[in-house]
Design an enzyme around this catalytic site. Structure first.
Site: not given
Ligand code: ACM
Ligand code: ZN
Length: 761
Positions: A176, A205, A265, A329, A472
């Site tokens: 990020r 990512d 990701h 995710e 981030e």
């Molecule tokens: C995570 O925080 N998505 C592992």
């Protein structure tokens, strides 16, 4: 005369000993070791480290640790300690003795006024004993430059020590935001001081690919770059740099674990090689936070070849036992639409897309096993069936960890509520913008990695814990440190110290000394700030300002606009203010280091009169212009506006898609129910109330309404104007906020959220 003679006598005595005694700084008093050892017995007297102290070293392993110690103390003390094979007094011995019966990471440390002896069965254990010895010295031992006027005394103690858990880690997200090699090394230096032994580095990512892969150069040529506010953000580590980081960490007994994320990701990789996605692209490296829908295609054999080739290169760079494959995710929408993915589900007899993810992960598991690597992934890899040899990191609470450990899989516990170091650690109105969450130092410290609900005989599967540093909102290296420290040090004690020995008030006291060590490393750690009042306060009569801190810490303030220092008024009771005043307030650590100054502008006001207009329609007038803008200062150059009325949110749809940038200016009236002082809170770029620019968020990431302000208003219609720039700023799309404006009478507890239909035009 007698007194005078005795003074001379004392002075001569000092000269004879050729040694001065300097006052011990308050933060150097007592024993302040972090993490707290298993047992510590303090005795009378001190060992005086001086230029004649010898280092007695047996064996090559001990020599590496002794070299480290010799080099470290040479900067601060100026002593070039001699290394010898034996000595009779004034020596520090470092001994690796495999027959000592000590566990892998254990050590004993015995200090008497004559000698210091460290024994361990491994170099690693000896390194930890040496770190503890450094912590027994004054904090200034960590100084990179010569420190005079200090006695390098080590209290006589006997310490026996070993860690509670074998995984004591930190995860660093370099995707990020990218951080240079020297910055990573700086963190390794400090983590090693606290006996942290794992650095998990999140290398790939949606927002960036950060490791050179020779077979696929586009991964870094294309995948390492994205556009933020019109400017390129990029960076990656070459394979040589990776080797440099890994070797540097190894010298400090830290294993570096790579994370190559799959199947989700993965947008940075897919931007470079769209052929491994379901749709075939094209894509752009994502410049907003959150999760991308496009992931690796599980139906194409080529995807697995691509991943295998990457793994083949990455494993050669990281000697660590573990390899992290991400797994969190991964939205399944693209797999649902993809013929090849659906064909794979059918051919393999899988139930659904979750089982397809398991299939994906299990194929990768085989690639890793072929390299003798243990696979570890986020707890989502449990869904659809966990690969046989996999370990997991439980991040969505403790549940995944409990399930996996109960089934006999090893687990690193990383639940968000305690170990996510991207969370706020103080009031979001006062702290720099963060992703959300709220985890104070105390909450991190109180984390217990073995869940109560886990059967006792499964506790052995809990390897330990680590702090997760998602970057981030860590726009600069300084901001990263601000989030990480001191919470990571609390987690170091969670990982090392026996739970019954943990005590937050003792930890906080020991941290007074540790902060000075962090100062020597130029670490921008968090200091609690005075919390409570907002920055811009309206009064009509008077008010009292009550300040609190997240843990006990002194505060100093001024009321005359000058910068507060340690000689300013110490805060003890709420401050009464009955006129226009600038309050400046800041906290101070025991070392004297002060926190950031908070400035609170209290303004005595005449209430703004209501306007006499006829406004009967509910909603707001709206002017829209298209184009990319990053500051309200740029709005003046807009000469073409589209005008409409926003009766409800959907009338402004155009403004709520971040891919269509533009500006919206909303104007209307708010019917104020009674005379009073009203506080407003908004993430709009600008908010005008009663004709005054009350909230100005220009130049800020517009999240968590950090610039609340109050204003005195008369009952009736008050003009409101909101400037809203539909852009992506600092990775946050303003469109994700929508129109967000809250207000309340200052005497009320709760805010009311205002919708377009709450206004009149
Ligand atoms: C995570 O925080 N998505 C592992
Ligand atoms: Zn597919």
């Amino acid at each position: 005369m007698k007194k005078f003679i005795s003074y001379i006598f004392i002075a001569l005595l000092f000269m004879a000993c050729n040694e001065k005694t300097f006052e011990v700084k308050v933060y150097n008093k007592g024993v302040n070791i972090v993490p707290l050892p298993v047992s510590l017995n303090l005795q009378e007297g001190v060992f005086k480290l001086n230029k004649k102290t010898k280092l007695v070293v047996n064996g090559d392993g001990a020599k590496t640790v002794a070299d480290f110690f010799q080099s470290k103390v040479s900067y601060s003390t100026g002593f070039q300690l001699n290394m010898v094979e034996s000595a009779t007094k004034n020596f520090i011995s470092m001994n690796v003795d495999a027959s000592s019966g000590l566990a892998d990471e254990a050590y004993t440390l015995k200090v008497t006024p004559e000698t210091v002896k460290i024994v361990a069965s491994t170099n690693r254990g000896l390194f930890y004993g040496m770190q503890t010895l450094l912590q027994l010295l004054p904090a200034e031992i960590e100084s990179p430059t010569l420190v005079s006027e200090i006695n390098w005394n080590i209290p006589a103690v006997t310490i026996e020590d070993e860690p509670r858990f074998k995984w004591r880690g930190m995860m660093l997200d370099v995707c990020r935001h990218f951080y240079p090699v020297d910055f990573v090394k700086k963190q390794i230096d400090v983590l090693a001081m606290y006996k942290i032994n794992k650095l998990h580095i999140h290398l790939t990512d949606d927002q960036g690919w950060r490791i050179e892969i020779k077979k696929y150069p586009k991964l870094t040529e294309i995948g390492s770059k994205r556009i933020d506010e019109g400017k390129e953000h990029g960076g990656f580590y070459t394979q040589d740099q990776i080797k440099e980081i890994v070797a540097y960490a190894a010298e400090r007994y830290i294993d570096v674990i790579p994370e190559i994320e799959l199947p989700g990701h993965a947008l940075a990789a897919l931007t470079a090689y769209p052929e491994y996605s379901c749709s075939g692209g094209p894509f752009k490296v994502r410049n907003v936070w959150g999760v991308e829908a496009d992931i690796y295609c599980a139906g194409k054999e080529e995807t697995f070849e691509f991943i295998e080739n990457i793994i083949d290169e990455v494993v050669t760079l990281f000697p660590s036992e573990y390899f992290h494959i991400g797994g969190d995710e991964a939205p399944k929408d693209k797999w649902k639409e993809c013929n090849l993915c659906q064909a794979r589900i059918k051919a393999e007899g899988l139930k659904d897309e979750h089982e397809l993810q398991s299939y994906f992960v299990q194929r990768v598991e085989k690639m890793l096993l072929a390299h003798n690597k243990k696979m570890i992934g986020w707890d989502e890899i449990l869904e659809g069936g966990l690969a046989e040899s996999a370990s997991i990191m439980s991040w969505r609470g403790e549940k995944g960890g409990i399930t996996a450990a109960s089934e006999g899989h090893d687990v690193v516990m990383t639940p968000g509520n305690w170990v996510y170091l991207d969370h706020y650690q103080g009031d979001p109105k006062v702290e720099p913008v963060a992703i959300g969450g709220y985890t104070t130092l105390e909450e991190s410290y109180e984390y217990e990695p073995i869940p109560e609900a886990l059967d006792k005989d499964k506790a052995k599967h809990i390897l330990g814990t680590q702090g997760n540093v998602w970057s981030e909102y860590m726009y600069t290296p300084e901001l990263l440190e601000y989030r990480v420290y001191p919470r990571i040090i609390a987690l170091a004690e969670v990982g090392w110290t026996q739970s019954e020995k943990k005590d937050f008030s003792s930890f906080v006291k020991r941290m007074d000394n540790q902060f000075v060590r962090l100062d020597q490393h130029n670490i921008n750690y968090h200091i609690p700030q005075p919390e409570g009042p907002i920055n811009n306060i309206a009064i009509t009569d008077g008010t009292t300002l009550e300040f609190t801190t997240t843990r006990p810490i002194d505060m100093y303030y001024t009321l005359d606009g000058t910068e507060p220092g340690l000689n300013s008024t110490k805060y003890s009771t709420p401050i009464s203010v009955d006129n226009t005043t600038t309050v400046k307030i800041r906290t101070a650590l025991v070392s004297g280091k002060m926190g950031k100054v908070r400035t609170i502008n209290v303004v005595k006001q005449e209430p703004v009169k209501a306007v006499k207009v006829i406004a009967k329609n509910s909603g707001l007038k709206l002017k829209i212009a298209e184009g990319e803008f990053y500051s309200t200062k740029e709005i003046a150059r807009i000469n073409k506006w589209e005008e409409k009325v926003a009766e409800e949110y959907k009338a402004t749809n155009k403004l709520f898609d971040y891919k269509n940038p533009g500006v919206g200016i909303f104007e209307g009236y708010l019917d104020i129910p009674e005379d009073g002082i009203y506080q407003f809170s908004s993430d709009m770029d600008e908010l005008y109330v009663g004709g005054t620019l009350l909230i100005n968020n220009d130049g800020e990431v517009k999240r968590h309404s950090r610039n609340d302000a109050s204003i005195a208003l008369k009952k009736g219609l008050q003009p409101i104007k909101m400037v809203y720039i539909n852009n992506v700023y600092g990775g946050w799309p303003q469109a994700w906020n929508g129109i967000r404006i809250n207000y309340k009478n200052v005497n009320d507890e709760k805010f009311t959220e205002l919708k377009p239909e709450d206004f009149l035009y």
